[in-house]
Structure formats: structure tokens, C-alpha cells
Design a protein around this motif. Structure first.
Motif, short mmCIF file in Angstrom:
data_model
loop_
_atom_site.label_atom_id
_atom_site.label_comp_id
_atom_site.label_asym_id
_atom_site.label_seq_id
_atom_site.Cartn_x
_atom_site.Cartn_y
_atom_site.Cartn_z
N LEU A 80 0.83 -1.22 0.00
CA LEU A 80 0.00 0.00 0.00
C LEU A 80 0.87 1.27 0.00
CD1 LEU A 80 -2.66 -1.18 2.63
CD2 LEU A 80 -2.98 -1.06 0.16
N GLY A 81 2.17 1.10 -0.23
CA GLY A 81 3.08 2.25 -0.32
C GLY A 81 3.60 2.73 1.02
N SER A 82 3.53 1.88 2.06
CA SER A 82 3.99 2.27 3.39
C SER A 82 4.93 1.18 3.90
CB SER A 82 2.78 2.43 4.31
OG SER A 82 3.17 2.91 5.57
N ARG A 83 5.18 1.14 5.20
CA ARG A 83 5.97 0.06 5.81
C ARG A 83 5.79 0.12 7.32
NH1 ARG A 83 12.12 2.05 7.04
NH2 ARG A 83 12.00 0.18 8.33
N LEU A 84 6.17 -0.97 8.00
CA LEU A 84 6.07 -0.99 9.47
C LEU A 84 7.37 -0.49 10.07
CD1 LEU A 84 4.15 -1.83 11.80
CD2 LEU A 84 5.28 -4.06 11.80
N LEU A 85 7.26 0.49 10.96
CA LEU A 85 8.44 1.02 11.65
C LEU A 85 8.56 0.32 13.00
CD1 LEU A 85 7.67 4.80 10.97
CD2 LEU A 85 9.13 3.30 9.60
N VAL A 86 9.61 -0.47 13.16
CA VAL A 86 9.78 -1.23 14.41
C VAL A 86 10.77 -0.50 15.31
CG1 VAL A 86 10.47 -3.44 15.41
CG2 VAL A 86 9.23 -3.40 13.24
N LEU A 87 10.34 -0.21 16.53
CA LEU A 87 11.22 0.43 17.52
C LEU A 87 11.30 -0.46 18.75
CD1 LEU A 87 9.24 2.97 16.21
CD2 LEU A 87 11.13 4.20 17.24
N LYS A 88 12.28 -0.21 19.60
CA LYS A 88 12.45 -1.05 20.80
C LYS A 88 12.47 -0.17 22.05
CE LYS A 88 14.90 -4.95 18.83
NZ LYS A 88 16.16 -5.36 18.28
N GLY A 89 11.88 -0.70 23.13
CA GLY A 89 11.96 0.01 24.41
C GLY A 89 10.64 -0.01 25.15
N GLU A 90 10.59 0.70 26.27
CA GLU A 90 9.34 0.79 27.03
C GLU A 90 8.35 1.57 26.17
OE1 GLU A 90 6.18 1.63 29.44
OE2 GLU A 90 7.39 3.28 28.72
N PRO A 91 7.20 0.94 25.80
CA PRO A 91 6.35 1.52 24.77
C PRO A 91 5.91 2.97 24.98
CG PRO A 91 5.67 -0.71 25.23
CD PRO A 91 6.71 -0.37 26.23
N SER A 92 5.52 3.34 26.21
CA SER A 92 5.04 4.72 26.39
C SER A 92 6.17 5.72 26.18
CB SER A 92 4.38 4.90 27.76
OG SER A 92 5.30 4.66 28.78
N GLU A 93 7.39 5.39 26.64
CA GLU A 93 8.54 6.30 26.44
C GLU A 93 8.87 6.44 24.95
OE1 GLU A 93 11.76 4.73 28.77
OE2 GLU A 93 10.61 4.90 30.64
N VAL A 94 8.90 5.29 24.25
CA VAL A 94 9.21 5.30 22.81
C VAL A 94 8.18 6.12 22.06
CG1 VAL A 94 9.38 3.85 20.74
CG2 VAL A 94 10.43 3.08 22.87
N LEU A 95 6.91 5.90 22.36
CA LEU A 95 5.81 6.60 21.67
C LEU A 95 5.90 8.11 21.87
CD1 LEU A 95 2.84 6.15 20.34
CD2 LEU A 95 4.30 4.18 20.61
N ILE A 96 6.12 8.52 23.11
CA ILE A 96 6.17 9.96 23.41
C ILE A 96 7.34 10.61 22.66
CG2 ILE A 96 6.62 11.62 25.29
CD1 ILE A 96 4.82 9.66 27.07
N GLN A 118 -4.02 -0.67 29.64
CA GLN A 118 -4.77 0.47 30.19
C GLN A 118 -3.80 1.45 30.86
OE1 GLN A 118 -8.56 1.00 30.94
NE2 GLN A 118 -8.50 0.07 28.92
N ALA A 119 -2.84 0.91 31.61
CA ALA A 119 -1.86 1.77 32.30
C ALA A 119 -0.96 2.48 31.29
CB ALA A 119 -1.03 0.93 33.26
N LEU A 120 -0.55 1.75 30.26
CA LEU A 120 0.31 2.28 29.21
C LEU A 120 -0.41 3.41 28.46
CD1 LEU A 120 3.09 1.14 28.43
CD2 LEU A 120 1.99 -0.23 26.68
N ASP A 121 -1.66 3.13 28.10
CA ASP A 121 -2.44 4.09 27.31
C ASP A 121 -2.72 5.37 28.10
OD1 ASP A 121 -2.37 2.05 25.56
OD2 ASP A 121 -4.51 1.60 25.55
N PHE A 122 -2.88 5.21 29.41
CA PHE A 122 -3.14 6.37 30.26
C PHE A 122 -1.97 7.36 30.16
CE2 PHE A 122 -2.97 8.47 34.47
CZ PHE A 122 -4.22 9.09 34.45
#
Length: 530
Positions: A80-96, A118-122
Motif C-alpha cells: 500500500l506504499g507504506s511500511r512498518l516502523l519497528v522500535l524497541k523500548g518501554e512503549p510509552s517512552e518510545v511513543l512519546i 490500560q496503564a500504558l495508554d493512560f
């Protein structure tokens, strides 16, 4: 980067393109789309001291299934013209960090009811709201929104399947629109991006084919399997749980779609719609709770109860769980876990679990009953932990719900109905082919002894090249006396829970345990065979 031009799609479960409202919304009206998956060390890092290969939380089969699902998702995104970006680490820290660096305006991810998420998403939502980032987190892992059902029920989850179905009504339809292309991935800046790792790159040694699951992960595999099932209209129309042969392993007597639903490689709403289409075109079909559609509703029922019940995954502090003085016998637990109970039906199932990461639901019932209220009287939480680690379809809500059910701690209270570790399997597979396959040490045992090899005369054991007590264990308990003793303990525990109206303290449990031990005659009768 131009304002309003970047959105981030955070994949966790929901590893698919079809019927994915979060992905659809993320792609709308945006210049750049960042599809992200974070390798969470909590789930993926090798654990040296675990009883089987894998991380602290998951066995190697499930990690492998996840990696296959991610590789398949990456390949679909590339088309579809995109790709998956894989990162490593504690998910909330990586996302922020990604949200900051990529100047993201819109964050999308599928809603998750598990306490861990739920805790991560918060944390992530908190950051997004202070940074002025729009968050879209739709419910698409289940047919219904558990919050809605709990509200309809006056703030508490319905505790019976019937009341759940009455409240639920009809689920929303899957998205009819399919994605033909996706926005480009923007500049990733200094964020460290990798391809989907292999099992070796995560630090695991490769396992041989013999030791691994025959079920491959991914959306493509899920849709292929779904198609095969849906094309057999007669099978779909007549499917009836709990019927089905738990000993059929070359062609399992069920859909094996559970791991694909667990990881969201298959949309449950799409599956539901496909079933409805079959039912419309056949003369007659089975109905919930025993039909395939009924199985999907069971899944939602457990999700709803799990979401609305504090401490759902433990006995203490769980208001819907009976307080029972389970044994704390690690020797018995290990014998069960490592397929050394001396009951070939039980041990063969536990070998299939370890090798394949999957077994038929009636096989699960057999071993769960045997460990808890049937024979060994070991705490259901201990069995739950083993399943949670080894199953490729291990799902927090469903795994805990089933263990509560099968140990007669909640939902189901007919503790006198015990699965026999001898006659139950024999009913389906009198020749013991399932046992011979997963326990090759017993492959030459004559059929009349295959379920109870300890009863075979020594001459027959010798001829079968399997001496009981040397090549294969003696039974850890005698089923007849052990199950009788379990029933007695359950009766006492139920009486205590009733007398104290469910308000049973740890002190009460200790006292009951002491009282149950004071019957030396029973204890002597039930001594293990040595």
C-alpha cells in the motif's frame, strides 16, 4: 514539517489491514503516516530462568507467531506504499519520543481492555492531551464495547452468558471500505527504526520444526484459514461446542482461529459477518451458545467480565471468585507442567501444549480440571501461568475466565462433574493414537493399557519397551481416591464461602486448610504412589 500533516498508527494487537478503524482514521487527510510497532522488552526479551524457551511472559511459540504476524503486516503495508516502523523500548517512552520528534498531530491505536495496556495508554493519552495531539482509540478488538455493556447493566458486568447476550444486541458492522493505498512514511529523524526482527535477532536460538507450532502467524494466513472454513458451509452450520474430538491433531476438530483473533490478525466483526452470511444460506444451523457465532459471543462475555472486575486474574480480592484452600504443591505442579503425571491422556496434552502452543478446548478442559478440582487440587493461578506462557492464543481475559470456570471458582459450580483422565480421552480415541504421537515412549503399548499403562503386566511393559516407573512415570495420584478427596475439599470450601457470604479472609482459608489436613485417614488413602 507542515502543520496537520503527520499521524501515527500505533499497532499492538489489531495486526491487520482489513476492518481496522484506527488505521483508516490515521490515513485520512494526512500527508505522512507513521505505522509503528514497539518491541516491548517486558514481553520479548529472553528469560534465562524460565521453564521453557521464551521471555519472562511468553513462550517462544507465541513470540514467533507475533513476529510472523508483524512480517506479514509489514508486507501488506509495503503493497500500500507504506511500511512498518519497528522500535524497541518501554512503549510509552518510545511513543512519546516519536510523537515529539515527528510533530504528530493525530495518534491512533486500537482500544485495549487489559490492565497492562490500560496503564500504558493512560500515560500516552496524558502526554498527547497536554501536547494538543488528537487521539483516536476505537473499540475493534471485540464485537461490543465492554464499557457500554457494563453501563447498561447498572455499572457492573453481567456474570452469565445469557444476561450478557440479552444486553449486547447486534454488533456494529465491519468497515466496508478497503484501503487501496496509504500516505507516505515521513522523515524518521533520529529515532532508531529497524525491520521486523527474526527470532535469532531477539537473542533466541532457533527451535527445530519438531518443537514448534504448525500454525503460522499473520493476517494473510488468518484470511486463508477463514476462507477454508466459510467455504465448508455444512461444517459451519452444524458446529456445536462442546462436541468435537479433542484427540484429532492432524486436522483439528475446530477452527484454530483463536490465535488470529488474539493478535487481531482477523477482525472478530468480519468473522461474525461471514458466519451470518453462511447462516442466511443454509436450511438450518446451530445457535448460541454452542454455535461458532456463540463462541465469538463467549469471547466478548469474558472480555466484558474481565474488564469490569477488579483483580480478575487472582483469587484474593476478586469478588466473583470463590476462596478455596488450594494446595501449594510445587512437585505436583511441575509433574503436570512437564508431562510427568503418569496419566498418558493428560501428559500427551501437555506435550502438545509445549510443542505446538495450542490444543483443543476439550483437551484444555481435561488438564485444567485435573490440576485443580479434579485430582491435584493445585491453585488455578499456577495453571493459568503455564497456559499464559505456552499458548499461542493466550489471551488475558479468556485464559483467566476459563481457569476460573474450570476450577469451579466462578461461573460454573458443579464441582462434582470431573473429567476422568482415563475414560474421557478413551471415548474419542480408543486406540490412543494421540497419546502414541505425543508420547512416543508409549507407542508400542497395547491399546487396552495405553490409558493406564501402570496396570499392564511387567511382561507386556517389557515387550512395549516401556517400564512404568523407569521409562514413564507411575501416576502421581490415584484418580479415584484423589477426585473423591477433591470433592470433599470443594464441598467444605463452598460451605465456608456460603456461611461467610463470600467474605472469606486469609485467616479463614488457613483454618480450613488446617481442618482439611486433620483427616489423616483420607490423607493416607490419597498418598501418592511411589
Amino acid at each position: 514539517m507542515a502543520s496537520g500533516s503527520a499521524s501515527l498508527m500505533w499497532f499492538r494487537k489489531g495486526l491487520r489491514i482489513h476492518d481496522n478503524p484506527a488505521l483508516q482514521y490515521a490515513a485520512e487527510g494526512t500527508k505522512f503516516l507513521y505505522p509503528v510497532f514497539v518491541i516491548d522488552p517486558h514481553y520479548m526479551e529472553p528469560e534465562k530462568n524460565a521453564f521453557s524457551l521464551g521471555s519472562a511472559r511468553a513462550g517462544l511459540n507465541r513470540i514467533n507467531f507475533l513476529l510472523e504476524s508483524l512480517a506479514d503486516l509489514d508486507s501488506s503495508l509495503k503493497k500500500l506504499g507504506s511500511r512498518l516502523l519497528v522500535l524497541k523500548g518501554e512503549p510509552s517512552e518510545v511513543l512519546i519520543r516519536c510523537l515529539k520528534e515527528w510533530e504528530v498531530e493525530k495518534l491512533c491505536f486500537e482500544y485495549d481492555t487489559e490492565p497492562y495496556y490500560q496503564a500504558l495508554d493512560f500515560k500516552v493519552k496524558n502526554y498527547a492531551s497536554t501536547a494538543g495531539i488528537e487521539v483516536f482509540s476505537p473499540v475493534s478488538h471485540t464485537l461490543f464495547n465492554p464499557t457500554d455493556i457494563i453501563q447498561k447493566n447498572g455499572g457492573r458486568p453481567p456474570l452469565s452468558y445469557q444476561s450478557f447476550v440479552k444486553l449486547a444486541g447486534q454488533p456494529s458492522s465491519p468497515l466496508s471500505h478497503t484501503l487501496s493505498s496509504l500516505p507516505l512514511v515521513g522523515d524518521v529523524g533520529s529515532c532508531v527504526i529497524s525491520e521486523v526482527p527474526t527470532i535469532k535477532e531477539l537473542g533466541y536460538v532457533d527451535i527445530g520444526q519438531d518443537e514448534s507450532s504448525p500454525f503460522r502467524g499473520g493476517e494473510s494466513e488468518a484470511l486463508k484459514r477463514l476462507n477454508e472454513i466459510i467455504n465448508d458451509k455444512e461444517w459451519v452450520a452444524t458446529f456445536e461446542k462442546p462436541k468435537g474430538n479433542p484427540s484429532a491433531f492432524l486436522k483439528p476438530a475446530t477452527t484454530v482461529l483463536s490465535p488470529y483473533l488474539k493478535f487481531g490478525c482477523l477482525s472478530c466483526r468480519f468473522f461474525y459477518q461471514c458466519l451470518q452470511d453462511v447462516y442466511k444460506n443454509v436450511k438450518r444451523h446451530t445457535s448460541p451458545p454452542v454455535s461458532l457465532l456463540g463462541q465469538l459471543l463467549w469471547r466478548d462475555f469474558f472480555y466484558t467480565v474481565a474488564f469490569g472486575t477488579p483483580n480478575f486474574d487472582q483469587m484474593r480480592g476478586n469478588r466473583i471468585c470463590k476462596q478455596i484452600p488450594w494446595n501449594d504443591d510445587d512437585e505436583l505442579l511441575t509433574a503436570w507442567r512437564d508431562a510427568r503425571t503418569g496419566y498418558p491422556w493428560i501428559d500427551a496434552i501437555m506435550v502438545q501444549l509445549r510443542k505446538w502452543g495450542w490444543m483443543h478446548h476439550l483437551a484444555r478442559h481435561s488438564v485444567a480440571c485435573f490440576l485443580t478440582r479434579g485430582d491435584l487440587f493445585v491453585h488455578w493461578e499456577k495453571g493459568r501461568d503455564v497456559f499464559e506462557r505456552l499458548l499461542i492464543d493466550s489471551d488475558w481475559a479468556i485464559n483467566n475466565g476459563n481457569w476460573l470456570w474450570l476450577s469451579c471458582s466462578s461461573f460454573f459450580y458443579q464441582y462434582n462433574r470431573i473429567y476422568s483422565p482415563i475414560s474421557f480421552g478413551k471415548k474419542y480415541d480408543p486406540n490412543g493414537d494421540y497419546i502414541r504421537h505425543f508420547l512416543p515412549i508409549l507407542k508400542d503399548m497395547p491399546r487396552e493399557y495405553i490409558y493406564e499403562p501402570w496396570t499392564a503386566p511387567l511382561s507386556i511393559q517389557t515387550k512395549a519397551k516401556c517400564i512404568i516407573g523407569r521409562d514413564y512415570p507411575k501416576p502421581v495420584v490415584l484418580h479415584d481416591s484423589a477426585s473423591k478427596e477433591c470433592r470433599r475439599k470443594m464441598a467444605e470450601a463452598y460451605a465456608l464461602n456460603k456461611d461467610l457470604n463470600g467474605m472469606v479472609s486469609e485467616e479463614d482459608i488457613r483454618n480450613l486448610r488446617r481442618k482439611l489436613k486433620e483427616d489423616p485417614e483420607q490423607e493416607a488413602k490419597n498418598k501418592r504412589i511411589r
